[in-house]
Design a protein around this motif. Structure first.
Motif, PDB file in Angstrom:
ATOM      1  N   GLY A  38      16.981  -0.486  26.817  1.00  0.00           N
ATOM      2  CA  GLY A  38      15.557  -0.261  26.604  1.00  0.00           C
ATOM      3  C   GLY A  38      15.214  -0.260  25.135  1.00  0.00           C
ATOM      4  N   ASN A  39      14.239  -1.130  24.763  1.00  0.00           N
ATOM      5  CA  ASN A  39      13.846  -1.226  23.367  1.00  0.00           C
ATOM      6  C   ASN A  39      13.076   0.004  22.905  1.00  0.00           C
ATOM      7  OD1 ASN A  39      14.965  -3.739  23.563  1.00  0.00           O
ATOM      8  ND2 ASN A  39      13.200  -4.819  22.684  1.00  0.00           N
ATOM      9  N   VAL A  40      13.119   0.227  21.580  1.00  0.00           N
ATOM     10  CA  VAL A  40      12.233   1.208  20.967  1.00  0.00           C
ATOM     11  C   VAL A  40      11.257   0.449  20.079  1.00  0.00           C
ATOM     12  CG1 VAL A  40      13.933   3.062  21.054  1.00  0.00           C
ATOM     13  CG2 VAL A  40      13.819   1.610  19.018  1.00  0.00           C
ATOM     14  N   GLU A  41      10.105   1.079  19.777  1.00  0.00           N
ATOM     15  CA  GLU A  41       9.048   0.386  19.060  1.00  0.00           C
ATOM     16  C   GLU A  41       9.417   0.126  17.603  1.00  0.00           C
ATOM     17  OE1 GLU A  41       6.257  -1.071  19.982  1.00  0.00           O
ATOM     18  OE2 GLU A  41       6.878  -0.667  22.057  1.00  0.00           O
ATOM     19  N   ARG A  42       9.941   1.175  16.920  1.00  0.00           N
ATOM     20  CA  ARG A  42      10.226   1.019  15.505  1.00  0.00           C
ATOM     21  C   ARG A  42      11.267   2.046  15.090  1.00  0.00           C
ATOM     22  NH1 ARG A  42       5.682   0.265  12.668  1.00  0.00           N
ATOM     23  NH2 ARG A  42       6.612   1.026  10.715  1.00  0.00           N
ATOM     24  N   ILE A  43      11.712   1.963  13.842  1.00  0.00           N
ATOM     25  CA  ILE A  43      12.777   2.863  13.376  1.00  0.00           C
ATOM     26  C   ILE A  43      12.238   4.086  12.662  1.00  0.00           C
ATOM     27  CG2 ILE A  43      14.372   0.923  13.121  1.00  0.00           C
ATOM     28  CD1 ILE A  43      13.971   1.206  10.047  1.00  0.00           C
ATOM     29  N   ASP A  44      10.951   4.125  12.324  1.00  0.00           N
ATOM     30  CA  ASP A  44      10.428   5.152  11.444  1.00  0.00           C
ATOM     31  C   ASP A  44       9.059   5.609  11.899  1.00  0.00           C
ATOM     32  OD1 ASP A  44       9.365   2.637  10.925  1.00  0.00           O
ATOM     33  OD2 ASP A  44       8.714   3.239   8.930  1.00  0.00           O
ATOM     34  N   ARG A  45       8.713   6.830  11.524  1.00  0.00           N
ATOM     35  CA  ARG A  45       7.367   7.322  11.812  1.00  0.00           C
ATOM     36  C   ARG A  45       7.085   8.553  10.965  1.00  0.00           C
ATOM     37  NH1 ARG A  45       6.950  11.683  15.775  1.00  0.00           N
ATOM     38  NH2 ARG A  45       9.056  12.301  16.467  1.00  0.00           N
ATOM     39  N   VAL A  46       5.826   8.906  10.903  1.00  0.00           N
ATOM     40  CA  VAL A  46       5.381  10.163  10.311  1.00  0.00           C
ATOM     41  C   VAL A  46       4.930  11.065  11.444  1.00  0.00           C
ATOM     42  CG1 VAL A  46       3.768  11.280   8.727  1.00  0.00           C
ATOM     43  CG2 VAL A  46       4.660   9.001   8.205  1.00  0.00           C
ATOM     44  N   ASP A  47       5.501  12.257  11.507  1.00  0.00           N
ATOM     45  CA  ASP A  47       5.068  13.251  12.484  1.00  0.00           C
ATOM     46  C   ASP A  47       3.838  13.942  11.912  1.00  0.00           C
ATOM     47  OD1 ASP A  47       4.659  15.542  14.044  1.00  0.00           O
ATOM     48  OD2 ASP A  47       6.801  15.825  14.430  1.00  0.00           O
ATOM     49  N   THR A  48       2.687  13.653  12.469  1.00  0.00           N
ATOM     50  CA  THR A  48       1.419  14.161  11.936  1.00  0.00           C
ATOM     51  C   THR A  48       0.925  15.384  12.693  1.00  0.00           C
ATOM     52  OG1 THR A  48       0.188  12.647  13.376  1.00  0.00           O
ATOM     53  CG2 THR A  48       0.753  11.859  11.168  1.00  0.00           C
ATOM     54  N   SER A  49       1.837  16.067  13.394  1.00  0.00           N
ATOM     55  CA  SER A  49       1.401  17.217  14.189  1.00  0.00           C
ATOM     56  C   SER A  49       0.839  18.338  13.317  1.00  0.00           C
ATOM     57  CB  SER A  49       2.566  17.755  15.021  1.00  0.00           C
ATOM     58  OG  SER A  49       3.672  18.089  14.196  1.00  0.00           O
ATOM     59  N   ILE A  50       1.232  18.401  12.033  1.00  0.00           N
ATOM     60  CA  ILE A  50       0.665  19.391  11.114  1.00  0.00           C
ATOM     61  C   ILE A  50      -0.186  18.697  10.054  1.00  0.00           C
ATOM     62  CG2 ILE A  50       1.217  21.140   9.379  1.00  0.00           C
ATOM     63  CD1 ILE A  50       3.695  21.839  10.962  1.00  0.00           C
ATOM     64  N   ALA A  51       0.342  17.636   9.443  1.00  0.00           N
ATOM     65  CA  ALA A  51      -0.397  16.920   8.395  1.00  0.00           C
ATOM     66  C   ALA A  51       0.139  15.509   8.300  1.00  0.00           C
ATOM     67  CB  ALA A  51      -0.268  17.641   7.060  1.00  0.00           C
ATOM     68  N   ASP A  52      -0.664  14.621   7.705  1.00  0.00           N
ATOM     69  CA  ASP A  52      -0.252  13.246   7.466  1.00  0.00           C
ATOM     70  C   ASP A  52       0.126  13.101   5.999  1.00  0.00           C
ATOM     71  OD1 ASP A  52       0.290  10.611   7.875  1.00  0.00           O
ATOM     72  OD2 ASP A  52      -1.683  10.090   8.684  1.00  0.00           O
ATOM     73  N   LEU A  53       0.710  11.938   5.660  1.00  0.00           N
ATOM     74  CA  LEU A  53       1.044  11.632   4.280  1.00  0.00           C
ATOM     75  C   LEU A  53      -0.154  11.048   3.555  1.00  0.00           C
ATOM     76  CD1 LEU A  53       4.582  10.011   4.707  1.00  0.00           C
ATOM     77  CD2 LEU A  53       4.082  12.281   3.780  1.00  0.00           C
ATOM     78  N   ASN A  54      -0.118  11.100   2.254  1.00  0.00           N
ATOM     79  CA  ASN A  54      -1.091  10.443   1.396  1.00  0.00           C
ATOM     80  C   ASN A  54      -0.564   9.045   1.095  1.00  0.00           C
ATOM     81  OD1 ASN A  54      -2.782   9.513  -0.586  1.00  0.00           O
ATOM     82  ND2 ASN A  54      -2.342  11.157  -2.056  1.00  0.00           N
ATOM     83  N   TYR A  55      -1.030   8.044   1.839  1.00  0.00           N
ATOM     84  CA  TYR A  55      -0.494   6.686   1.716  1.00  0.00           C
ATOM     85  C   TYR A  55      -0.923   6.008   0.421  1.00  0.00           C
ATOM     86  CZ  TYR A  55       0.707   7.385   6.585  1.00  0.00           C
ATOM     87  OH  TYR A  55       1.238   7.883   7.749  1.00  0.00           O
TER      88      TYR A  55
END
Length: 764
Positions: free
Chosen positions: A637-654
């Motif tokens: 079973g494939n996965v979508e991608r290797i990386d992510r940001v968990d934004t359950s508390i806050a997101d990053l400043n891109y």
């Protein structure tokens, strides 16, 4: 040994014919009456059996004859006192060997046996030989065991019974018969020969020291019995035990030439106590740097609390090694987890302090704190009952306020929590058999260069290696295997953690971690994590997968290389920050290098990612991350991608991203190829002056298209009329509502195909 030879002593008293002035009528002490002026005694010049001899007419119920010379009592030496006696006339009586014991101040030593067996004289003219053995040690065959208080004696005989008889005595002989008890060919000494009593009450320390000195390169034997030792004891000779030792808890026993666990287990008759006393000696400045378990399994009834074993141990920085054996927890109440709850007040201005703790006395040092706003693996490392405060291993991210907290105190095979500072302690080839009963090792509050090499941690109840302070500085864990207590549970139900650290420069190399909730929760920076295999999958289809490695310091300067990361992620957070929002006066996420690792997953949910960044506050960004030369592979079973940001508390400043390198990685079973820079082919079939890319999903963490590294034409550009045009576009990054598109603007409408190398950062 024969003291008459080795010490040049003449033991046998002079013959009676030399005069009776040295023969006492009482105890033999100086000033006592002698037989020289007695009217009922004299010298017989020529007895048919004895030749010249002493004759006395008995006038007292006990008539004594004592040599006034001082015969020394030497530990380890046994003397036989003998006499030949006969009755020649009058009432029959009995005879016995007797003596008087004196101490170093020439006072009588009370409480000793001072007379041998009484022998009846039954026939006139019959020669009877009587004897008794005297010595320091209380051994079978010793008639007068005098111990170490007596340093000399006055020896002779007593005539007891009816008065009026005439008796003759040939001589009094004193012979060294030590060889009868300790054959001269043996190279060992017995502590009983030096005054050891072995009754469990008398302090036998002096006897052990005397035996050690007398061994002279040989060995010491401790026979059956219970030998009480009060006061630190160091034995330089080899020693073996049939009996056992008992000591006050603070007494340190150092067996310098038999410094191994089997000897200590024999010495104290109990494996737990033997291990405690061996550790007490190991950390007591002995001449030995290593405690060899001798390949033995040590069964522990309770945790080894080092602060209790060595209450005066404030700091220890000499190298010490515990090696070659197994430490096994035995079921019992001593391993039960301690639990407490209490409200407490937290102020980020004092990030390592919890104040106004109502139930502070019930909370144990070493407890893990659990509650709202508390990151993973935060421990109590000190408390002040009077002030109602707790010192914490890490700050809390939840901000100021009063909250309810829970505290869990796990029990460890080795617990160094009460030791302020301990450095350079090594465990080598040790099996920590926790077996769902105990945890493994709790490190001291401070220290450095503690090492675990070639060790096994089998099913720790809660934790394998726990740091409650900065005793993990420069921690080395090499070639070890960690097997979780949660093997049979789905990943989401696991609670055990193999290692947590709070300090810097940790080296975790060539280890294997099996199905923990997390293999390591790491604060601090400068870590090297290489050559390990950690896997956290389970048998459930489309299963959840969690972080194997949790990094809780945003700027970590950490290298993760050559590892096999199986069904687990690397999670990067700032949960151990008292002010989790980015303030501008700190470094944000950066300094992490992931190179040459194999990342694998199987039968997992499609949204699983191997690299997860989870900011616990706003405003953070990534300012240095290398993901280079790794292999990513998803099975079943494939996965979508290797990386992510968990934004359950806050997101990053891109908008502030810089210096991310995602290059030369291999992808199998991953739907989205992730790279930075990301190569994009853009084909424009209809001539237009503005070309716009689709939304770019292949940039790391789905970042904004912040810059373009290059634009290369792959076919000739053509104008509306079909003429070839050589041109360079104006590049507009951060385009589109998501800012994940790139717009190329030409000087005239064109069609063709270009290759764009886009970046989600702007290196600065």
């Amino acid at each position: 040994m024969n003291i008459a030879i080795t010490n040049g002593l003449l033991l046998t008293p002079p013959a009676f014919r030399a005069g009776l002035g040295v023969w006492s009528r009482s105890d033999g002490t100086s000033g006592s009456p002698t037989w020289a002026d007695a009217g009922n005694a004299g010298i017989v010049p020529a007895d048919q059996d004895f030749g010249p001899c002493f004759e006395v007419v008995k006038q007292q119920t006990t008539t004594s004859l004592r040599f006034m010379g001082e015969t020394p009592m030497i530990p380890g030496v046994y003397l036989r006192v003998s006499a030949r006696v006969k009755i020649v006339a009058g009432p029959l009586a009995s005879v016995r060997i007797a003596g008087w014991a004196g101490d170093g101040s020439r006072n009588a030593v009370a409480g000793l046996v001072t007379a041998g067996t009484t022998v009846a004289l039954r026939n006139y003219g019959e020669v009877v030989e009587v004897s008794a053995i005297v010595g320091v040690g209380n051994r079978p065959g010793v008639d007068l065991p005098w111990g170490t208080r007596a340093v000399y004696g006055h020896f002779g005989l007593d005539l007891v019974g009816a008065n009026g008889g005439a008796f003759r005595v040939e001589s009094i002989r004193i012979d060294d018969i030590t060889a009868a008890f300790v054959p001269s060919l043996l190279d060992w000494v017995d502590v009983r020969d030096f005054g050891a009593v072995g009754d469990g009450v008398t302090n036998d320390r002096a006897a052990f020291l005397a035996a050690d000195q007398a061994a002279a390169g040989g060995s010491i034997v401790v026979p059956a019995g219970t030998f009480f030792i009060s006061g630190d004891l160091s034995i330089n000779s080899r020693i073996r035990f049939k009996g056992r030792l008992t000591t006050p808890p603070s007494t340190r026993v150092s067996l310098l030439r038999s410094f191994d666990f089997p000897t200590y287990a024999d010495a104290f008759g109990d494996e737990t106590l033997g291990m405690k006393k061996a550790l007490q000696a190991l950390l007591g400045y002995t001449d030995h740097i290593s405690l060899d378990l001798g390949g033995r399994r040590v069964d522990l009834d309770e945790p080894l609390m080092l602060a209790e074993l060595a209450p005066t141990l404030e700091g220890f920085a000499n190298r010490r090694v515990i090696q070659n054996g197994s430490i096994q927890a035995k079921p019992g109440p001593a391993w039960q987890t301690g639990r407490a709850t209490s409200p407490g007040t937290y102020n980020p201005a004092q990030p390592y302090l919890l104040s106004n703790v109502a139930n502070v006395a019930a909370i144990e040092v070493g407890s893990r704190i659990i509650g709202s706003g508390v990151g993973r693996e935060v421990y109590v490392n000190a408390k002040n009952v009077a002030q109602g405060t707790l010192s914490l291993s890490q700050p809390l991210y939840g901000g100021a306020g009063t909250r309810q907290y829970s505290f869990e105190r796990y029990r460890y095979l080795f617990d160094f929590s009460g030791v302020r500072e301990l450095s350079r302690l090594n465990f080598s080839k040790v099996d920590f058999g926790c077996d769902r009963i105990s945890s493994g090792v709790m490190l001291p509050q401070q220290g450095e260069m503690i090492q675990f090499a070639d060790c096994y941690f089998t099913r720790p109840m809660d934790r394998a290696i726990t740091s409650i302070g900065r005793g993990c500085q420069d921690l080395l864990v090499d070639n070890c295997q960690f097997i979780s207590n949660d093997l049979d549970l789905p990943a989401q139900q696991r609670t055990t953690v193999a290692i947590n650290v709070n300090a810097n420069d940790i080296k975790i190399r060539n280890n294997r971690f099996v199905r923990f909730a997390h293999f390591m929760v790491a604060n601090g920076g400068g870590h090297i994590i290489s050559g390990n295999h950690w896997f956290q999958g389970d048998g459930s289809g489309q299963g959840l997968r969690y972080a194997g490695l949790v990094l809780t310091q945003p700027n970590v300067q950490t290298t993760v290389s050559g590892n096999y990361i199986d069904n687990a992620s690397i999670e990067w957070t700032n949960e151990h920050s008292a002010i989790p929002n980015f303030t501008g006066s700190e470094f944000s996420f950066g300094g992490l290098t992931l190179t040459g690792n194999t990342f694998l997953c199987s039968n997992t949910v499609a949204w699983f990612t191997w690299i997860t960044v989870k900011p616990y506050g706003s405003g953070h960004f990534i300012q240095g991350l290398n993901v280079v030369g790794n292999v990513f592979k998803a099975l079943y079973g494939n996965v979508e991608r290797i990386d992510r940001v968990d934004t359950s508390i806050a997101d990053l400043n891109y908008n502030s991203m810089r210096n991310l390198q995602f290059e030369a990685n291999t992808f199998n079973g991953i739907n989205t190829y992730v790279s930075n820079p990301l190569m994009i082919q853009l084909t424009q079939n209809t001539a237009t002056a503005t070309w716009t890319t689709p939304v770019l999903t292949g940039l790391p963490f789905q970042g904004w298209a912040r810059s373009v590294q290059s634009v290369v034409t792959e076919v000739a550009l053509q104008s509306t009329s079909g003429a070839r045009v050589d041109a360079t576009p104006t590049v507009v990054p951060d385009s589109g509502t998501s800012k994940r598109q790139i717009r190329l603007t030409w000087s005239q409408p064109l069609r063709g195909r270009v290759c764009i190398y886009a970046r989600m950062d702007r290196p600065q």
